[in-house]
Write an enzyme that holds these catalytic residues in place. Structure first.
Site, PDB file in Angstrom:
ATOM      1  N   THR A  82      55.255  -3.452 -37.373  1.00  0.00           N
ATOM      2  CA  THR A  82      55.123  -4.695 -38.139  1.00  0.00           C
ATOM      3  C   THR A  82      56.090  -5.775 -37.646  1.00  0.00           C
ATOM      4  O   THR A  82      57.008  -5.500 -36.885  1.00  0.00           O
ATOM      5  CB  THR A  82      55.416  -4.441 -39.634  1.00  0.00           C
ATOM      6  N   ASP A  83      55.845  -7.001 -38.110  1.00  0.00           N
ATOM      7  CA  ASP A  83      56.729  -8.121 -37.800  1.00  0.00           C
ATOM      8  C   ASP A  83      57.088  -8.843 -39.095  1.00  0.00           C
ATOM      9  O   ASP A  83      56.687  -8.413 -40.181  1.00  0.00           O
ATOM     10  CB  ASP A  83      56.079  -9.053 -36.774  1.00  0.00           C
ATOM     11  N   ALA A  84      57.848  -9.923 -38.974  1.00  0.00           N
ATOM     12  CA  ALA A  84      58.369 -10.607 -40.154  1.00  0.00           C
ATOM     13  C   ALA A  84      57.275 -11.235 -41.021  1.00  0.00           C
ATOM     14  O   ALA A  84      57.550 -11.650 -42.147  1.00  0.00           O
ATOM     15  CB  ALA A  84      59.395 -11.671 -39.748  1.00  0.00           C
TER      16      ALA A  84
END
EC number: 3.1.2.28
Lengths: 141, 141, 141, 141
Positions: free
Chosen positions: C14-16
Site C-alpha cells: 500500500t501507499d499513503a
C-alpha cells in the site's frame, strides 16, 4: 516543454537477472511525476493524502527496449496531455544519460480526478491545470 | 567527514499509515551507501555483480524517532568505520533538511568481504580502503 | 484452464493513499507467473538466473477498476497465449475473493525468449511449451 | 507457541547479487506479523489505518547468516513478547523449509502503541493482548 528527471539506478531496483525489475520502471516514472508536481509548487504530502480530491491512475503501460543496470544514469522525459476536464495522460521516455536518440523504455499512465470517498469523477483542480500548462506540449490548454 | 546524501521521500516509500514503510528507511540508507561508493569512483554495476568479491550485509539495525512523509526532504549522513581487514560498519543518521539537531531516524549496517562462490572471508579490496579513508571519521586508517 | 493464484494484500503493497500502489499490481501478477512456473515443475532459481536463455518482459499493461486494501484477499487468474516460437503473452485478471463477476484490475505482459549475452531471439525452451500447454486456453498448442 | 508463516522467495525480493535484498527480509517478517494478526481475528485494513490507535515500529534489527534465492521456501517463526503496557517486541527466525536446525536469518522489531494524532503513548488495545496471549512463549500474560 517536457519535464526532465534525472535518476540513478539503484541496487534495490534490480533483480536476480541483474537488471531493473520490470515494474520498477513504472515506479521510476511515478517518481518523475512527483518531481514535476513539486516543480510546479504542489505540496506532495497534501496532494497524496487529500481526502476531497484524488487523481488515481486508471491505466499504465510500458515498453522495455533495453535493460538498465545498477549505477546507470537515466533521464526521464515526462509530457502530460489533457484528455478531458477530469482526465489526463502522461507520456514518459527514459534515456541513458548522454544518449538521447533511442529510449531504453517508454511508458504512459492515464489519471482521472475523483472524490475518493464516493469515487465519482470531479473536475481537475486549478493546480493541475497549471501543472499541465507548464509541462504539456500543447499551446492550447 | 561523513558523506551526505539528499533524498526526497516518494509516494512509493509510504504505506497506508501515511508515512515511510519501516524497511524502506534501510533501503534509503543503502542508496546513500551506493552514492558514497560512486562518489569514490567505484563502478556500481561491477561492484554489485562481481563474482570474485562480494561485501554482503551481515547485520542491520534501525531506530525510528519521527515519521517521514511523502515529499519530505531528508539528509542522510553516512560514516563508515573499519572493524577488521575483512569487515566494516556504516552509521547513518537521517535528518529533515534544514533541521540537523535531532535525527528522524538512525541506523547502522555491518558488512563483511567474502568470496561469494565459496562464501569464505577475504580482505577488503583496495578501493574499499580508499572509500573508508574518504568518508571515515578516523584519522588512522 | 487458467492458473489461479491467491494473494493477500500486505501493508508493504500500500501507499499513503491507503490502497495498493499502482506498480505493485504488476508485481503481484508476476508473483502469479512465478507460482504458475513452479506449478509446472520449473526451478525458479535456475529459470531467473539462466545465462543461456532469458525471457524478459517487453511490454506490460494494466487497468485499475477498483482499489485494493491491506488485508484484502484476491484471486489472480493467469492465462498464457503463444504468439510465436519466441514469444508469448500472459493475461491477468484480479478478483476479490468470493466475487468473480467483475475484476478489480486486469493486466497483460508480453515476453520474448532471448540469449541474454548477445540479446538475440531464441526459440522458447521445451519447459515453456509444457507450461503454455498446461495453462493456456487454446487446444492447439 | 510461535506463529509460523510460510513464504516463497519471489523474483521481486531479489537484487542483482542474485539473492534477497537485505531490507526485504524485514518486509517478509512484517508479512508474518500481518498474517499472525489476521490469524487472531484482527481486521488488517482497520488496524493499519486506525486514526485513534497506531502501533508503529520504533526499532528493527536483523542478522543475515545465509543467502536466500528466488523460489526458495522459507518458514518464519514469530514470537511476540510484552515489554510494558504500551510496548511489545517480536522475534523472528527464518528457516529454509525442511531444515529447522539453523536459521538463515533472524530479526526482531519493537513496537509502541500511540495516539497517532498527538503521538503520545497509549495502552495496548484488548485485541493486542489476545494476540500476545495466543503467540507468546510466556504463560503469564
Amino acid at each position: 516543454m517536457p519535464f526532465i528527471y534525472s535518476r540513478t539506478i539503484r541496487f534495490q531496483d534490480t533483480d536476480a537477472a541483474g537488471v531493473v525489475y520490470f515494474a520498477n520502471v513504472l515506479a521510476m516514472c511515478h517518481e518523475a511525476y512527483e518531481a514535476s508536481l513539486a516543480a510546479s509548487g504542489i505540496n506532495l504530502k497534501e496532494f497524496f493524502s487529500n481526502s476531497a480530491i484524488a487523481i488515481p491512475i486508471t491505466h499504465a503501460e510500458v515498453d522495455f527496449f533495453r535493460p538498465m543496470f545498477c549505477g546507470d544514469q537515466e533521464l526521464i522525459h515526462l509530457t502530460p496531455t489533457l484528455i478531458s476536464e477530469q482526465e489526463f495522460r502522461i507520456d514518459y521516455q527514459i534515456f541513458a544519460e548522454g544518449s538521447s536518440d533511442r529510449p531504453l523504455s517508454q511508458a504512459h499512465t492515464r489519471h482521472v480526478c475523483i472524490n475518493p470517498t464516493i469515487r465519482k469523477r470531479e473536475n481537475l483542480p486549478e493546480m493541475m491545470w497549471q501543472w499541465l500548462k507548464q509541462w504539456s506540449d500543447s499551446e492550447t490548454i
